[in-house]
Design a protein around this motif. Structure first.
Motif, PDB file in Angstrom:
ATOM      1  N   THR A  47       6.422  18.279  12.187  1.00  0.00           N
ATOM      2  CA  THR A  47       5.499  17.175  11.971  1.00  0.00           C
ATOM      3  C   THR A  47       6.250  15.894  11.681  1.00  0.00           C
ATOM      4  OG1 THR A  47       3.488  16.480  10.802  1.00  0.00           O
ATOM      5  CG2 THR A  47       5.203  17.531   9.473  1.00  0.00           C
ATOM      6  N   GLY A  48       5.606  14.803  11.952  1.00  0.00           N
ATOM      7  CA  GLY A  48       6.059  13.504  11.488  1.00  0.00           C
ATOM      8  C   GLY A  48       5.233  13.163  10.267  1.00  0.00           C
ATOM      9  N   ALA A  49       5.868  12.722   9.209  1.00  0.00           N
ATOM     10  CA  ALA A  49       5.142  12.452   7.969  1.00  0.00           C
ATOM     11  C   ALA A  49       5.410  11.044   7.481  1.00  0.00           C
ATOM     12  CB  ALA A  49       5.548  13.449   6.882  1.00  0.00           C
ATOM     13  N   SER A  50       4.363  10.416   7.026  1.00  0.00           N
ATOM     14  CA  SER A  50       4.490   9.103   6.399  1.00  0.00           C
ATOM     15  C   SER A  50       5.223   9.243   5.070  1.00  0.00           C
ATOM     16  CB  SER A  50       3.099   8.503   6.157  1.00  0.00           C
ATOM     17  OG  SER A  50       2.392   9.286   5.213  1.00  0.00           O
ATOM     18  N   ILE A  51       5.642   8.132   4.526  1.00  0.00           N
ATOM     19  CA  ILE A  51       6.226   8.129   3.183  1.00  0.00           C
ATOM     20  C   ILE A  51       5.227   8.767   2.208  1.00  0.00           C
ATOM     21  CG2 ILE A  51       6.960   6.643   1.270  1.00  0.00           C
ATOM     22  CD1 ILE A  51       7.817   4.581   3.493  1.00  0.00           C
ATOM     23  N   THR A  52       3.966   8.438   2.391  1.00  0.00           N
ATOM     24  CA  THR A  52       2.898   8.909   1.521  1.00  0.00           C
ATOM     25  C   THR A  52       2.760  10.432   1.550  1.00  0.00           C
ATOM     26  OG1 THR A  52       1.764   6.847   2.104  1.00  0.00           O
ATOM     27  CG2 THR A  52       0.476   8.509   0.930  1.00  0.00           C
ATOM     28  N   ALA A  53       2.893  11.037   2.730  1.00  0.00           N
ATOM     29  CA  ALA A  53       2.665  12.475   2.885  1.00  0.00           C
ATOM     30  C   ALA A  53       3.930  13.311   2.733  1.00  0.00           C
ATOM     31  CB  ALA A  53       2.040  12.744   4.252  1.00  0.00           C
ATOM     32  N   VAL A  61      -4.766   5.025   0.059  1.00  0.00           N
ATOM     33  CA  VAL A  61      -3.604   5.824  -0.329  1.00  0.00           C
ATOM     34  C   VAL A  61      -2.329   5.323   0.343  1.00  0.00           C
ATOM     35  CG1 VAL A  61      -2.659   8.149  -0.488  1.00  0.00           C
ATOM     36  CG2 VAL A  61      -5.131   7.814  -0.710  1.00  0.00           C
ATOM     37  N   ASN A  62      -2.310   5.313   1.666  1.00  0.00           N
ATOM     38  CA  ASN A  62      -1.099   4.909   2.385  1.00  0.00           C
ATOM     39  C   ASN A  62      -0.722   3.451   2.132  1.00  0.00           C
ATOM     40  OD1 ASN A  62      -2.306   7.272   3.822  1.00  0.00           O
ATOM     41  ND2 ASN A  62      -0.410   7.119   4.984  1.00  0.00           N
ATOM     42  N   SER A  63      -1.671   2.654   1.750  1.00  0.00           N
ATOM     43  CA  SER A  63      -1.403   1.232   1.496  1.00  0.00           C
ATOM     44  C   SER A  63      -0.436   1.031   0.326  1.00  0.00           C
ATOM     45  CB  SER A  63      -2.706   0.474   1.244  1.00  0.00           C
ATOM     46  OG  SER A  63      -3.359   0.994   0.103  1.00  0.00           O
ATOM     47  N   ARG A  64      -0.228   2.062  -0.473  1.00  0.00           N
ATOM     48  CA  ARG A  64       0.755   1.974  -1.562  1.00  0.00           C
ATOM     49  C   ARG A  64       2.190   1.959  -1.023  1.00  0.00           C
ATOM     50  NH1 ARG A  64      -2.036   7.015  -4.343  1.00  0.00           N
ATOM     51  NH2 ARG A  64      -4.055   6.074  -4.658  1.00  0.00           N
ATOM     52  N   GLY A 121       5.700   2.240  11.156  1.00  0.00           N
ATOM     53  CA  GLY A 121       6.633   2.164  10.044  1.00  0.00           C
ATOM     54  C   GLY A 121       7.504   3.401   9.915  1.00  0.00           C
ATOM     55  N   PHE A 122       8.155   3.495   8.770  1.00  0.00           N
ATOM     56  CA  PHE A 122       9.091   4.582   8.477  1.00  0.00           C
ATOM     57  C   PHE A 122       8.373   5.921   8.508  1.00  0.00           C
ATOM     58  CE2 PHE A 122      11.482   7.392   5.702  1.00  0.00           C
ATOM     59  CZ  PHE A 122      12.785   7.191   6.150  1.00  0.00           C
ATOM     60  N   ASN A 123       9.052   6.942   9.049  1.00  0.00           N
ATOM     61  CA  ASN A 123       8.454   8.248   9.229  1.00  0.00           C
ATOM     62  C   ASN A 123       9.525   9.320   9.051  1.00  0.00           C
ATOM     63  OD1 ASN A 123       7.226  10.564  10.771  1.00  0.00           O
ATOM     64  ND2 ASN A 123       5.675   9.029  11.189  1.00  0.00           N
TER      65      ASN A 123
END
Length: 148
Positions: A112-118, A26-29, A138-140
């Motif tokens: 929270t800190g969230a990935s681009i994905t989340a 998922v996050n690999s996108r 990476g970006f958060n």
């Protein structure tokens, strides 16, 4: 039926596998392969056990471990839902569980800190953007939600 319960050290291997699968599928996108590899190396079985001594960690069980989340006070960490369980309410259930615990402990908001994905997931739960940052992974996004 989904049951949310406290993490047990016997869950560490399954949780580490769940996180790695989420990162790779998922996050690999949204992140380059070197960032995904660094994240996978970070969330080993040993590291999961160590984190569980520093935070309250929970798992969602639905025919095996379908998700995990941890909290330290009003801070959310390590939120992952199995790729085939996404969209079934497991992430929401885990988040509402730790939000309720934070409320009982006297907190008036969660962060929270969230990935681009989340990022969109947290926005759908009512979290608002506070700022963005670059991390080792990476970006958060940094998000916050006032508790009722």
């Amino acid at each position: 039926m989904v049951i949310v319960r406290r993490f047990d050290n016997a869950d560490a291997s399954a949780v580490a596998s769940l996180i790695e699968r989420c990162l790779r599928e998922v996050n690999s996108r949204d992140y380059p392969s070197e960032v995904i590899e660094r994240m996978c190396e970070h969330f080993t079985e040993h590291r999961i056990k160590r984190l569980a001594t520093q935070r309250q960690m929970f798992v969602a069980e639905a025919d095996g471990i379908a998700g995990t989340v941890s909290r330290d006070g009003n801070k959310v960490y390590t939120m992952f839902v199995h790729p085939r369980a996404v969209g079934h309410g497991i992430g929401r259930l885990l988040m509402r569980h730790i939000e309720a615990l934070a409320l009982i402990d006297g907190y008036d908001h969660m962060e929270t800190g969230a990935s681009i994905t989340a990022h969109d997931f947290y926005r759908r739960l009512g979290y608002i953007d506070v700022r963005s940052t670059e991390t080792d992974f990476g970006f958060n996004y940094i998000l916050r939600r006032d508790l009722p």
